[in-house]
Structures are given as structure tokens and as C-alpha cells.
Design a protein around this motif. Structure first.
Motif, PDB file in Angstrom:
ATOM      1  N   ASP A   2       6.469   7.752   0.481  1.00 51.83           N
ATOM      2  CA  ASP A   2       6.860   6.746   1.467  1.00 51.83           C
ATOM      3  C   ASP A   2       8.350   6.426   1.346  1.00 51.83           C
ATOM      4  N   CYS A  59       7.663   6.109  -4.281  1.00 49.59           N
ATOM      5  CA  CYS A  59       8.349   6.189  -2.988  1.00 49.59           C
ATOM      6  C   CYS A  59       9.473   7.222  -3.058  1.00 49.59           C
ATOM      7  N   GLU A 119       0.827  -1.208   0.000  1.00 51.02           N
ATOM      8  CA  GLU A 119       0.000   0.000   0.000  1.00 51.02           C
ATOM      9  C   GLU A 119       0.865   1.263   0.000  1.00 51.02           C
ATOM     10  N   TYR A 120       1.806   1.295  -0.935  1.00 50.09           N
ATOM     11  CA  TYR A 120       2.687   2.451  -1.049  1.00 50.09           C
ATOM     12  C   TYR A 120       1.892   3.738  -1.265  1.00 50.09           C
ATOM     13  N   HIS A 121       2.358   4.811  -0.632  1.00 48.83           N
ATOM     14  CA  HIS A 121       1.840   6.141  -0.867  1.00 48.83           C
ATOM     15  C   HIS A 121       2.966   7.023  -1.396  1.00 48.83           C
ATOM     16  N   LEU A 122       2.606   8.056  -2.141  1.00 52.45           N
ATOM     17  CA  LEU A 122       3.614   8.991  -2.617  1.00 52.45           C
ATOM     18  C   LEU A 122       4.416   9.533  -1.440  1.00 52.45           C
ATOM     19  N   ALA A 155       5.841   3.395  -7.925  1.00 50.76           N
ATOM     20  CA  ALA A 155       4.720   3.824  -7.099  1.00 50.76           C
ATOM     21  C   ALA A 155       4.944   5.197  -6.469  1.00 50.76           C
ATOM     22  N   ASP A 211       8.879   3.429   6.278  1.00 54.79           N
ATOM     23  CA  ASP A 211       7.453   3.156   6.418  1.00 54.79           C
ATOM     24  C   ASP A 211       7.127   1.704   6.087  1.00 54.79           C
TER      25      ASP A 211
END
Length: 330
Positions: free
Chosen positions: A142, A165, A137-140, A163, A211
Motif C-alpha cells: 500500500d 507499506c 487495514e494496511y496491506h503489503l 506493516a 491508498d
């Protein structure tokens, strides 16, 4: 008609045998192999039978066992009901190392002209790594730590990079692997065993821990180290499938830091996230230049050299990355 097929006849014994192909049905195609990629981790475990006999590995590895699941071929014949695949198309399929296959049209993925066959052959390992990326569940922005820079680690770091990171740190004691990691988007690399790297990781991240930590190694001792390296309330993803899970030990980090541990596996398919959908995305990212696949294939062998190949994987795996069988003249 017969095909040349690779089989493990028993522990640590591989052979190339002739096998009759089934009769082709109207919804099937015939394709001749161009190349197939060895999954060095999985196939090494299977070849050497490095697993507990009460594990899922033992249920899977039954002799004669047909290794391989990253196959690329060119279509030579299509059934009357096949609509979207033509003779001459290149296709990828989750099939074993063999000179030819009869395939359902629903189990193949067409390879775009812009994607080379030796790069397309990574589609299955990219798919497995994508299962890890999904549950990460990578987020910008991370920060991610990828443990292991073998084939699955190489694909995992590329998904993290794609993604968005901010930092993609890769650790592996085999320094020659880390050049390929940097090519693929790693922002920092650590060329030492995972035990004892916390200060180095904190140094890269301004005193913080990542993270997301992803264990791609399949080595049970790495599990507890991965927990130690995950930040408070962070996520640790286990994608490396060990043959000895009883040796993976929880630590107090789980409760003390409130960690989320999630497993990712090849079989976790959904209608939206499966071999077909992920492979098409993988090929698109290669075409767009967002998935650098250069310098990943370190060895190419003829199928007749299979005994030498699996011996090399067993004895000198650190010297390998992508290993291809070239079937073009079979």
C-alpha cells in the motif's frame, strides 16, 4: 506516604503538589517514576482549554486535572498476590505525571531489558497510533500518506512502515520534524502545509494518490485536505482529535470518489488490541530493530520545571517533539 503529582489547577496553570498515596492492596505494586512523556498535542489542548465546552474534552478536563498518560517506573514493592512482577522490574503504565504510583498488576506492562526507559515512555502514543494502523487495514505494498510529523505522526508512520507499506509519505511544514520521520521509515517527506501538495504527492506516486491517508494533526482544516488527497475508493483515517469538530467539513470528494472515512481513538480497545497487547508488540519491534526510536526525545526537564514546560508547549510547540520529565532523583 506521599508522592509528588502534577496537576492543572485551572486553565493555563500547572503545579507540582504532594498527594497521599492509597494503601497498597495484595494485587497491587508500588513503583517509583523514572520518566514520563508529555503528549504535547493532548496536554496542550487540555492546558490551554482549547475545546468547545459541550465537547467530550470538557467532560474529561475537570479541575484539578492530572495530566499525562505515558509513565515509566521501577517496582519498589509488590503485594502478596502479585505473581509475574518483581521488585526491580521496570514497568509502563497509563498514569499521570507523578513521582510514584500504586498500581494494579493488571494495568502495567513489563519493559524488556533491551528497551531503554526513555524509548519505552512512548508506549502510550504508540498505542494510540496503533489504533489508527488497525483501522487503516494496511496491506503489503500500500501507499500511505501521513499528515503531521508530531509525536502521533511519528508513531503512525512507523506502524505503516512495519506493516509493509511500499511508500510512506509524511507531510509537515515544520522541516526539523522530518529528519525523525525519515529515521522512522518515511520513504518521502514534504516540508510544506498540506494544502496544495497534491501535485507533489502524485509526483512521488507516479501520478496516483495514496491508498490510505491518515490525519494525525488535530487541526480541523486538515480534514477536507485529507479527503482531497485520498485516491478513489481509498481510506481516510482520522486519528487527530480536534477540540473543534464543528470546523471539520465534508467535501464532495466523499461521494465523488467513494471514500471510506474511519475514526480511530485511544478508547477503542478490544481483548486482542489494547494497551497491554500493543505495548508488548511495540517493545518487541524496538528490540528487533523494526521500530527506530532514535532522536525522538528533544527535551528533558525536571518536574519542578513544569510551568516552563507547558508554557513552551503553548508558545513554541513547533520546537518540540518528545518531552520527558525525569523523576529519577525525586
Amino acid at each position: 506516604m506521599q508522592a509528588q503529582t502534577m496537576v492543572f489547577e485551572r486553565k493555563q496553570h500547572v503545579a507540582l503538589i504532594s498527594q497521599d498515596l492509597p494503601q497498597m492492596q495484595p494485587d497491587q505494586i508500588r513503583a517509583h517514576a523514572l520518566c514520563s512523556l508529555i503528549s504535547t498535542g493532548t496536554e496542550g489542548i487540555c492546558f490551554n482549554r482549547m475545546f468547545n465546552e459541550d465537547s467530550h474534552w470538557a467532560t474529561w478536563v475537570r479541575y484539578p486535572f492530572r495530566p499525562g498518560y505515558s509513565w515509566v517506573g521501577r517496582v519498589t514493592e509488590v503485594g502478596s498476590d502479585v505473581k509475574d512482577i518483581a521488585v526491580g522490574d521496570r514497568v509502563a503504565a497509563r498514569r499521570g505525571h507523578a513521582s510514584e504510583h500504586i498500581l494494579s498488576d493488571s494495568e502495567v506492562v513489563k519493559i524488556p531489558d533491551e528497551v531503554a526507559s526513555d524509548q519505552a515512555a512512548w508506549f502510550a502514543l504508540a498505542k494510540i497510533a496503533a489504533m489508527g494502523a488497525k483501522v487503516a487495514e494496511y496491506h503489503l505494498g500500500d501507499d500511505a500518506l501521513i499528515i503531521g510529523a508530531g509525536p502521533i505522526g511519528q508513531m503512525s508512520l512507523r506502524w505503516a512502515y512495519a506493516a509493509g507499506c511500499r511508500n510512506v509519505i509524511v507531510v509537515d511544514p515544520i522541516s526539523k520534524r522530518l529528519g525523525a520521520a525519515i529515521d522512522g521509515g518515511a520513504t518521502s517527506v514534504i516540508d510544506q502545509p498540506v494544502a496544495g501538495i497534491e501535485s507533489a504527492v502524485r509526483g512521488i506516486l507516479g501520478g496516483e494518490l495514496p491508498d490510505i491517508v491518515m490525519d494525525t494533526t488535530g487541526h480541523p482544516a486538515v480534514f477536507s485536505e485529507a479527503l482531497r488527497l485520498t485516491r478513489d475508493f481509498g481510506r481516510m483515517v482520522l486519528i487527530g482529535d480536534t477540540g473543534h469538530p464543528e470546523q471539520q467539513c465534508l467535501t464532495s470528494d466523499l461521494l465523488r470518489k467513494g471514500l471510506h472515512i474511519v475514526g480511530a481513538h485511544d478508547v477503542h480497545n478490544t481483548p486482542q488490541w489494547n494497551t497491554s497487547t500493543i505495548s508488548k508488540l511495540f517493545f518487541s519491534l524496538i528490540k528487533q530493530g523494526r521500530f527506530n526510536m532514535q532522536n525522538l526525545n528533544w527535551h528533558v526537564f525536571k518536574p519542578a520545571e513544569c510551568s516552563k514546560v507547558y508554557q513552551m508547549i503553548s508558545e513554541r510547540r513547533a520546537d518540540t517533539m518528545g518531552i520527558l520529565f525525569d523523576w529519577s532523583d525525586q
